[in-house]
Scaffold this motif. Sequence first.
Motif, PDB file in Angstrom:
ATOM      1  N   GLY A 161       0.784  -1.228   0.000  1.00  0.00           N
ATOM      2  CA  GLY A 161       0.000   0.000   0.000  1.00  0.00           C
ATOM      3  C   GLY A 161       0.816   1.277   0.000  1.00  0.00           C
ATOM      4  O   GLY A 161       0.264   2.369  -0.086  1.00  0.00           O
ATOM      5  N   LYS A 162       2.125   1.148   0.076  1.00  0.00           N
ATOM      6  CA  LYS A 162       3.011   2.313   0.055  1.00  0.00           C
ATOM      7  C   LYS A 162       3.573   2.486  -1.352  1.00  0.00           C
ATOM      8  O   LYS A 162       3.600   1.550  -2.143  1.00  0.00           O
ATOM      9  N   LEU A 163       4.050   3.706  -1.637  1.00  0.00           N
ATOM     10  CA  LEU A 163       4.648   4.023  -2.929  1.00  0.00           C
ATOM     11  C   LEU A 163       6.070   4.518  -2.752  1.00  0.00           C
ATOM     12  O   LEU A 163       6.406   5.099  -1.713  1.00  0.00           O
ATOM     13  N   SER A 164       6.887   4.317  -3.773  1.00  0.00           N
ATOM     14  CA  SER A 164       8.254   4.851  -3.746  1.00  0.00           C
ATOM     15  C   SER A 164       8.204   6.377  -3.742  1.00  0.00           C
ATOM     16  O   SER A 164       7.210   6.995  -4.120  1.00  0.00           O
ATOM     17  N   PHE A 165       9.286   6.983  -3.333  1.00  0.00           N
ATOM     18  CA  PHE A 165       9.372   8.441  -3.195  1.00  0.00           C
ATOM     19  C   PHE A 165       9.159   9.122  -4.539  1.00  0.00           C
ATOM     20  O   PHE A 165       9.582   8.631  -5.581  1.00  0.00           O
ATOM     21  N   ASP A 166       8.519  10.277  -4.506  1.00  0.00           N
ATOM     22  CA  ASP A 166       8.294  11.090  -5.706  1.00  0.00           C
ATOM     23  C   ASP A 166       9.345  12.202  -5.731  1.00  0.00           C
ATOM     24  O   ASP A 166       9.286  13.134  -4.941  1.00  0.00           O
ATOM     25  N   TYR A 167      10.285  12.088  -6.649  1.00  0.00           N
ATOM     26  CA  TYR A 167      11.380  13.054  -6.763  1.00  0.00           C
ATOM     27  C   TYR A 167      11.067  14.188  -7.736  1.00  0.00           C
ATOM     28  O   TYR A 167      11.954  14.969  -8.070  1.00  0.00           O
ATOM     29  N   SER A 168       9.838  14.311  -8.220  1.00  0.00           N
ATOM     30  CA  SER A 168       9.538  15.267  -9.283  1.00  0.00           C
ATOM     31  C   SER A 168       9.876  16.713  -8.915  1.00  0.00           C
ATOM     32  O   SER A 168      10.392  17.457  -9.749  1.00  0.00           O
ATOM     33  N   ALA A 169       9.591  17.123  -7.685  1.00  0.00           N
ATOM     34  CA  ALA A 169       9.893  18.512  -7.291  1.00  0.00           C
ATOM     35  C   ALA A 169      11.406  18.759  -7.302  1.00  0.00           C
ATOM     36  O   ALA A 169      11.864  19.795  -7.786  1.00  0.00           O
ATOM     37  N   LEU A 170      12.168  17.810  -6.795  1.00  0.00           N
ATOM     38  CA  LEU A 170      13.633  17.952  -6.800  1.00  0.00           C
ATOM     39  C   LEU A 170      14.181  17.906  -8.225  1.00  0.00           C
ATOM     40  O   LEU A 170      15.109  18.627  -8.575  1.00  0.00           O
ATOM     41  N   ARG A 171      13.596  17.044  -9.056  1.00  0.00           N
ATOM     42  CA  ARG A 171      14.016  16.931 -10.449  1.00  0.00           C
ATOM     43  C   ARG A 171      13.838  18.264 -11.174  1.00  0.00           C
ATOM     44  O   ARG A 171      14.701  18.700 -11.937  1.00  0.00           O
ATOM     45  N   LYS A 172      12.717  18.959 -10.906  1.00  0.00           N
ATOM     46  CA  LYS A 172      12.450  20.263 -11.530  1.00  0.00           C
ATOM     47  C   LYS A 172      13.470  21.316 -11.106  1.00  0.00           C
ATOM     48  O   LYS A 172      13.726  22.264 -11.830  1.00  0.00           O
ATOM     49  N   GLN A 173      14.044  21.129  -9.914  1.00  0.00           N
ATOM     50  CA  GLN A 173      15.055  22.069  -9.419  1.00  0.00           C
ATOM     51  C   GLN A 173      16.447  21.735  -9.936  1.00  0.00           C
ATOM     52  O   GLN A 173      17.408  22.422  -9.613  1.00  0.00           O
ATOM     53  N   GLY A 174      16.560  20.655 -10.707  1.00  0.00           N
ATOM     54  CA  GLY A 174      17.841  20.288 -11.288  1.00  0.00           C
ATOM     55  C   GLY A 174      18.662  19.331 -10.451  1.00  0.00           C
ATOM     56  O   GLY A 174      19.820  19.087 -10.756  1.00  0.00           O
ATOM     57  N   ALA A 175      18.072  18.762  -9.410  1.00  0.00           N
ATOM     58  CA  ALA A 175      18.803  17.832  -8.552  1.00  0.00           C
ATOM     59  C   ALA A 175      19.080  16.525  -9.291  1.00  0.00           C
ATOM     60  O   ALA A 175      18.342  16.131 -10.192  1.00  0.00           O
TER      61      ALA A 175
END
Length: 79
Positions: A26-40
């Motif tokens: 019932g859990k999901l892996s971390f969503d890195y989309s916000a960090l990805r948009k910042q260039g991380a």
Amino acid sequence: MKAIFVGGRFDGLVCDIEAMKGKSNGKLSFDYSALRKQGACVPRAELDNQPLFDGYLSPMWDGGMLRYETQEVYDLMFD
């Protein structure tokens, strides 16, 4: 998207990840989309918000599909 399971109760299973969601914890892996948009430097987008399974590490990318491994299988790569 296809997924392969290595080790554990689903060892050798290759299937559509959608078919496995009822067997996840019932859990999901971390969503890195916000960090990805910042260039991380973060994991690829296909790994965001994927189902997690008891006994398996978070998914990794393996030749166009998700790969779930047990800790024991992962450790074999470093022996």
